[in-house]
Design a protein around this motif. Structure first.
Motif, PDB file in Angstrom:
ATOM      1  N   GLY A   1       0.796  -1.218   0.000  1.00  0.00           N
ATOM      2  CA  GLY A   1       0.000   0.000   0.000  1.00  0.00           C
ATOM      3  C   GLY A   1       0.828   1.267   0.000  1.00  0.00           C
ATOM      4  N   ARG A   2       2.172   1.136  -0.142  1.00  0.00           N
ATOM      5  CA  ARG A   2       3.039   2.305  -0.123  1.00  0.00           C
ATOM      6  C   ARG A   2       3.623   2.525  -1.502  1.00  0.00           C
ATOM      7  N   LEU A   3       3.547   3.743  -1.984  1.00  0.00           N
ATOM      8  CA  LEU A   3       4.189   4.072  -3.248  1.00  0.00           C
ATOM      9  C   LEU A   3       5.702   4.052  -3.084  1.00  0.00           C
ATOM     10  N   GLN A   4       6.393   3.440  -4.038  1.00  0.00           N
ATOM     11  CA  GLN A   4       7.845   3.469  -4.002  1.00  0.00           C
ATOM     12  C   GLN A   4       8.350   4.868  -4.320  1.00  0.00           C
ATOM     13  N   THR A   5       9.479   5.227  -3.716  1.00  0.00           N
ATOM     14  CA  THR A   5      10.094   6.506  -4.046  1.00  0.00           C
ATOM     15  C   THR A   5      10.710   6.417  -5.442  1.00  0.00           C
ATOM     16  N   LEU A   6      11.007   7.578  -6.021  1.00  0.00           N
ATOM     17  CA  LEU A   6      11.626   7.592  -7.346  1.00  0.00           C
ATOM     18  C   LEU A   6      12.982   6.891  -7.316  1.00  0.00           C
ATOM     19  N   GLU A   7      13.719   7.058  -6.216  1.00  0.00           N
ATOM     20  CA  GLU A   7      15.015   6.393  -6.111  1.00  0.00           C
ATOM     21  C   GLU A   7      14.858   4.876  -6.101  1.00  0.00           C
ATOM     22  N   GLU A   8      13.845   4.378  -5.397  1.00  0.00           N
ATOM     23  CA  GLU A   8      13.603   2.933  -5.359  1.00  0.00           C
ATOM     24  C   GLU A   8      13.246   2.406  -6.743  1.00  0.00           C
ATOM     25  N   VAL A   9      12.367   3.145  -7.438  1.00  0.00           N
ATOM     26  CA  VAL A   9      11.967   2.733  -8.788  1.00  0.00           C
ATOM     27  C   VAL A   9      13.176   2.740  -9.716  1.00  0.00           C
ATOM     28  N   GLU A  10      13.964   3.800  -9.655  1.00  0.00           N
ATOM     29  CA  GLU A  10      15.143   3.924 -10.524  1.00  0.00           C
ATOM     30  C   GLU A  10      16.144   2.805 -10.244  1.00  0.00           C
ATOM     31  N   ARG A  11      16.348   2.512  -8.957  1.00  0.00           N
ATOM     32  CA  ARG A  11      17.299   1.460  -8.597  1.00  0.00           C
ATOM     33  C   ARG A  11      16.858   0.106  -9.134  1.00  0.00           C
ATOM     34  N   GLN A  12      15.577  -0.220  -8.955  1.00  0.00           N
ATOM     35  CA  GLN A  12      15.071  -1.502  -9.443  1.00  0.00           C
ATOM     36  C   GLN A  12      15.148  -1.585 -10.966  1.00  0.00           C
ATOM     37  N   HIS A  13      14.886  -0.447 -11.640  1.00  0.00           N
ATOM     38  CA  HIS A  13      14.929  -0.439 -13.103  1.00  0.00           C
ATOM     39  C   HIS A  13      16.357  -0.653 -13.608  1.00  0.00           C
ATOM     40  N   ILE A  14      17.328  -0.013 -12.959  1.00  0.00           N
ATOM     41  CA  ILE A  14      18.726  -0.186 -13.362  1.00  0.00           C
ATOM     42  C   ILE A  14      19.187  -1.621 -13.084  1.00  0.00           C
TER      43      ILE A  14
END
Length: 455
Positions: free
Chosen positions: A400-413
């Motif tokens: 239920g928590r939105l990921q931060t942009l840093e978390e999204v970017e890290r997972q994408h990389i």
């Protein structure tokens, strides 16, 4: 022999001003180049000690291109530019300059920036410890801070504290809340040559905007309504000692300008007084903000950032030193069991595993509070359970928590690296797949804690 400086600047008036200031200060100016091509020609004739480099130049190449070449040649440089947008700062960061001066600038700003840059080169050349000082013993630091753990990340922090503590260098401590920034500042002061002098702590986040000047610099009797007696400000209290500016990223731009002036002029002026007071103060600043992002967003002064960031000291979050969690948990268990007169003295392996899997957004402070609470709730000699929020487990975003942009970017990389079998650049590499320059990807990987070859 005077130091030799090459000016790379395409604005004639700015370049001429730089030449006059530098020659007046005793530097030897090798020449002025208005493009990367001209700079290359001058560099081939004579090697400078410093290069003052604009970013936007005549011709197709930017100053950042020349900066990479200067790095390869081992020639230190400083940027002088009016461009401080996010894209420019990202490109600048990769080239690792020794300073960044914003146009327009004062003569004193330029000379102070050169002094700071020269000191940074000296520190690097002497392996971060000036010859006249002796690094503090690491075990003294461990004892002073009460540091628990043997992780490589923690060892690097202690090595840096040992190197910088005996010097007079400004230190910028960065890290998330709960990583121990104030404890590190106290250790640096206690291991310094001025440890018998005061260390004054200023919580910048708690300073009301209307009281910043009077709190930091003091005031004379009658300076304003209610000023019934003289008050000595924080900087004056710290004279010949250390001032710790905690959460400096919370200060307004106006307050930042006042602090920058103190750092440059080495003097303060009480409110209601016309007589400046000379001070000698070591500055240690700390923040949980990304000051480079704050600069790009216009919320933090770039000149103040470089003035403070002479010796950056990042503190790792607890999730980056998971191997220390068990030792920390046992340390806090013994402390709070003793305080509460409890007999609990053991933590079961399933509980330790649970602690290791949690991502600790509150870091060591949160772990301490969790263990303290659990000790109070435990009967017997063994801690067999621990209450943790269901969110923030390792590798899993909170339900239920939105990921931060840093978390999204890290997972994408990470996904891109895995898809490309760990290859970063070149045909079939992650940089190509993500449509970004390899230098940009390397910078993001470093910032996000992704090691090369991770797949």
């Amino acid at each position: 022999m005077p130091e030799k400086i090459l000016i790379v600047e395409d604005e004639f008036i700015v370049a001429n001003d730089l030449r006059i200031i530098l020659q007046k200060a005793g530097y030897r100016v090798l020449g002025v180049a208005s493009s990367v091509a001209q700079a290359r020609t001058l560099l081939a004739l004579e090697r400078p000690d410093w290069v003052l480099l604009d970013i936007i130049l005549k011709g197709p190449l930017a100053g950042t291109v020349l900066a990479q070449e200067l790095n390869e040649a081992g020639i230190p440089f400083l940027y002088i530019s009016a461009n401080t947008d996010a894209v420019t700062l990202e490109a600048v960061k990769i080239t690792t300059p020794y300073g960044f001066l914003i146009k327009p600038f004062r003569e004193r700003d330029l000379l102070v920036m050169l002094d700071i840059a020269r000191y940074r080169v000296k520190v690097e050349a002497s392996n971060l410890a000036p010859a006249a000082t002796t690094p503090a013993p690491v075990e003294d630091i461990r004892s002073m801070l009460g540091l628990i753990g043997e992780s490589p990340a923690l060892a690097r922090v202690m090595e840096k504290i040992a190197l910088v503590a005996p010097t007079a260098t400004s230190v910028l401590i960065t890290g998330e809340s709960g990583t121990g920034k104030e404890k590190v500042a106290q250790a640096i002061h206690q291991l310094s040559a001025h440890h018998q002098k005061p260390m004054v702590t200023v919580n910048c986040a708690a300073l009301p905007a209307a009281l910043i000047e009077s709190e930091l610099f003091g005031y004379e009797k009658g300076a304003f309504t209610g000023a019934q007696q003289r008050r000595v400000g924080k900087f004056e209290q710290a004279d010949n000692g250390t001032i710790f500016l905690d959460e400096i990223g919370e200060l307004s731009l106006e307050a930042q300008a006042k602090i920058l002036r103190v750092l440059q002029e080495k003097e303060i002026e009480r409110l209601g007084s016309e007589s400046p007071i000379q001070i000698q103060v070591r500055i240690i600043a700390a923040t949980n903000r990304d000051l480079e992002k704050e600069v790009a967003n216009g919320k933090f002064r770039l000149d103040l950032y470089y003035r403070l960031n002479v010796f950056p000291l990042p503190l790792p979050p607890l999730r980056e030193r998971r191997e220390d969690i068990a030792a920390l948990a046992m340390h806090f268990l013994r402390r709070y069991a003793h305080q509460a007169r409890k007999k609990v003295n053991t933590i079961t392996e399933p509980v330790l595993q649970q602690l290791r899997q949690y991502n600790w957004p509150g870091n060591v402070r949160e772990l301490e509070h969790v263990i303290e609470r659990q000790v109070l709730m435990t009967e017997g000699t063994m801690l067999t359970q621990v209450e943790l929020p269901e969110l923030h487990t390792a590798g899993t975003p909170a339900a239920g928590r939105l990921q931060t942009l840093e978390e999204v970017e890290r997972q994408h990389i990470l996904h891109a690296l895995k898809t490309c079998h760990g290859k970063v650049f070149g045909p079939g590499g992650a940089a190509e797949a993500l449509h970004i320059p390899a230098t940009t990807l390397y910078s993001k990987m470093k910032k996000l804690g992704i090691k090369q070859g991770y797949a």
